[in-house]
Design an enzyme around this catalytic site. Structure first.
Site, PDB file in Angstrom:
ATOM      1  N   ALA A 260      32.709 100.423  62.316  1.00  0.00           N
ATOM      2  CA  ALA A 260      33.674  98.844  61.593  1.00  0.00           C
ATOM      3  C   ALA A 260      34.342  99.120  61.012  1.00  0.00           C
ATOM      4  O   ALA A 260      34.566  97.900  60.247  1.00  0.00           O
ATOM      5  CB  ALA A 260      32.035  98.206  61.134  1.00  0.00           C
ATOM      6  N   PRO A 262      38.130  98.900  58.336  1.00  0.00           N
ATOM      7  CA  PRO A 262      36.896  97.851  57.221  1.00  0.00           C
ATOM      8  C   PRO A 262      36.786  96.710  57.475  1.00  0.00           C
ATOM      9  O   PRO A 262      36.496  95.834  56.707  1.00  0.00           O
ATOM     10  CB  PRO A 262      38.711  98.264  56.637  1.00  0.00           C
ATOM     11  CG  PRO A 262      39.960  97.447  58.128  1.00  0.00           C
ATOM     12  CD  PRO A 262      38.978  98.233  58.992  1.00  0.00           C
ATOM     13  N   CYS A 381      43.151 101.950  69.597  1.00  0.00           N
ATOM     14  CA  CYS A 381      44.435 101.549  68.920  1.00  0.00           C
ATOM     15  C   CYS A 381      45.676 102.576  69.340  1.00  0.00           C
ATOM     16  O   CYS A 381      46.275 102.880  68.912  1.00  0.00           O
ATOM     17  CB  CYS A 381      45.165 100.739  67.409  1.00  0.00           C
ATOM     18  SG  CYS A 381      44.377 102.265  66.490  1.00  0.00           S
TER      19      CYS A 381
END
Length: 451
Positions: A260, A262, A381
């Protein structure tokens, strides 16, 4: 001596010599001294520009320098000096050379002062003679040098996207990343925040895809903006904003964000469920859990509980108890090179293989926490297929009771206009490409547990 260039040099040294993150090195530096807005922008430009364009600058330096061993401080003085000479048209040649010489006086000896002066003035006089590898003879070397990316990565992209698209991608990575924010609709309407920021002379426009997104400019420090302090928005890239929407949890459900920190996606999940769900946020680092708590507190989110735990163990701890599971797993980050200036120099092919193994362990271990009919979103990402398609395809092949679920109902209509993306999104996964969609490169897949 110019304290601005001295500060920029120290940050470049921290990043390239000691392995610091560019954003952290710059932010720490700017907090320590009282710089004007113009000085802050100039420091940021030199540091990010030098780090991103390291390959190109070193190529130029090799043309004019025969000396093989250079003191690190003198080396970075030359790198920052060459960056100013070649890339910053508004910086006078005399200023770039003279201030670099002054830095050499501080960090070197009389010999290195003459060396820096001679090299920079020679480059300034002979810029027209600088030549780069021919694109027709060696396209990988050409792109690597001209657009400053490591050869292994360029070679990979050329094989996947072709020369033209790889150049476009590298140009994107070298450009300035936008300041995108996600409006906290738990506290404020999008139009009201937009008007609030405009009244503070901050430039604002809506993001192209994310419905809660705004792009802002003409501000000095994000954490000094009143509406930031009030928790009316959080910094988040537009592609990242799409992840929680692809999970789209129902109000009153139990949600797990397994990796999770930041907390940008975690707080978005709370926002989408009107802060009326039970959201469990996990990470393996205590200091990162504090970041989640800080963001939740500032945004006024009450539905998040943070716990220190490995994502791989969640299936054992919460077997068949969870309605929605977000796996935004650790990855190589090759989709965020525009934002992370130093990252391209820190990654390699072996790391991708190691990460893919970890990612497979996470999805295998965490997925069992889902109830029957529960929903899983796996995201990264990066654009590396080993970390994306390969991981989810291997998981689905081994676990026949899970299946892809179409993303089309959950993604912006404008994004679905891309026929290639729309085709895979209907199947249950999509790859956002920086060079095509002008966002961070994200992979997002949606999976349902059937039995």
């Amino acid at each position: 001596m110019d304290r601005v260039r001295d500060s920029a040099l120290k940050a470049v040294y921290e990043v390239l010599e000691k392995g610091a993150f560019t954003n952290i090195a710059v932010n720490n530096l700017l907090k320590e001294a009282n710089f004007s807005p113009l000085e802050r922008r100039f420091i940021t430009e030199i540091v990010y520009g030098t780090v991103k364009n390291k390959n190109s600058i070193e190529w130029i330096m090799k043309i004019f320098v025969s000396k093989k061993k250079i003191d690190p401080w003198i080396n970075y003085i030359l790198l920052t000096g060459i960056y100013q000479l070649i890339y910053l048209d508004k910086v006078p040649v005399s200023a770039a050379c003279n201030e670099s010489v002054n830095l050499a006086k501080k960090y070197g000896n009389p010999g290195s002062v003459k060396f820096v002066n001679g090299v920079l003035r020679n480059i300034a006089r002979n810029q027209d003679e600088i030549s780069f590898p021919d694109i027709n003879e060696d396209p990988v070397m050409h792109i690597s040098v001209v657009y400053s990316h490591p050869q292994w990565l360029v070679r990979r992209w050329v094989e996947e996207y072709g020369v033209k698209d790889t150049i476009t991608l590298c140009k994107h990575n070298n450009s300035k990343s936008p300041n995108t924010i996600r409006v906290n609709t738990l506290k404020v309407d999008i139009e009201d925040l937009k008007e609030n920021l405009l009244n503070k002379d901050i430039s604002v426009k809506k993001t192209l895809y994310a419905p809660e997104g705004l792009e802002i400019e003409k501000f000095e420090q994000i954490d000094k903006i009143e509406s930031f302090i009030q928790g009316l928005f959080i910094m988040q890239d537009e592609a990242s904003m799409l992840v929680a929407r692809c999970l789209s949890p129902a109000v009153g459900s139990t949600v797990v964000d397994a990796c999770a920190a930041p907390g940008s996606k975690t707080t978005h999940l709370a926002q989408l469920t009107e802060d009326k769900s039970n959201i469990l946020a996990f990470d393996i680092h205590s200091h990162k859990l504090k970041l989640i708590e800080q963001n939740a507190r500032r945004l006024g989110v009450m539905s998040i509980q943070v716990q220190k735990q490995e994502a791989q163990r969640l299936g054992d701890l919460y077997e068949r108890q969870i309605d929605y599971l977000l796996l935004d797993v650790p990855c190589s980050g090759l989709g965020v090179l525009r934002r992370r200036a130093d990252l391209r120099w820190k990654k390699n092919q072996q790391q991708i293989k190691e990460l893919a193994k970890l990612q497979s362990e996470i999805i295998e271990g965490a997925s069992r926490c889902l109830k029957l009919g529960g929903t899983l979103v796996y995201s990264t990402c990066t654009m590396a297929h080993e970390e994306n398609h390969d991981v989810v395809n291997m998981f689905l092949k081994k676990n026949k009771n899970y299946r892809f679920d179409s993303l089309l109902p959950y993604i912006p209509t404008r994004l679905a206009l891309d026929p290639d993306l729309s085709y895979t999104a209907e199947k249950g996964f999509m790859q956002i490409l920086p060079q095509r969609h002008n966002m961070d490169g994200f992979f997002i897949s949606r999976i349902i547990r059937e039995s």
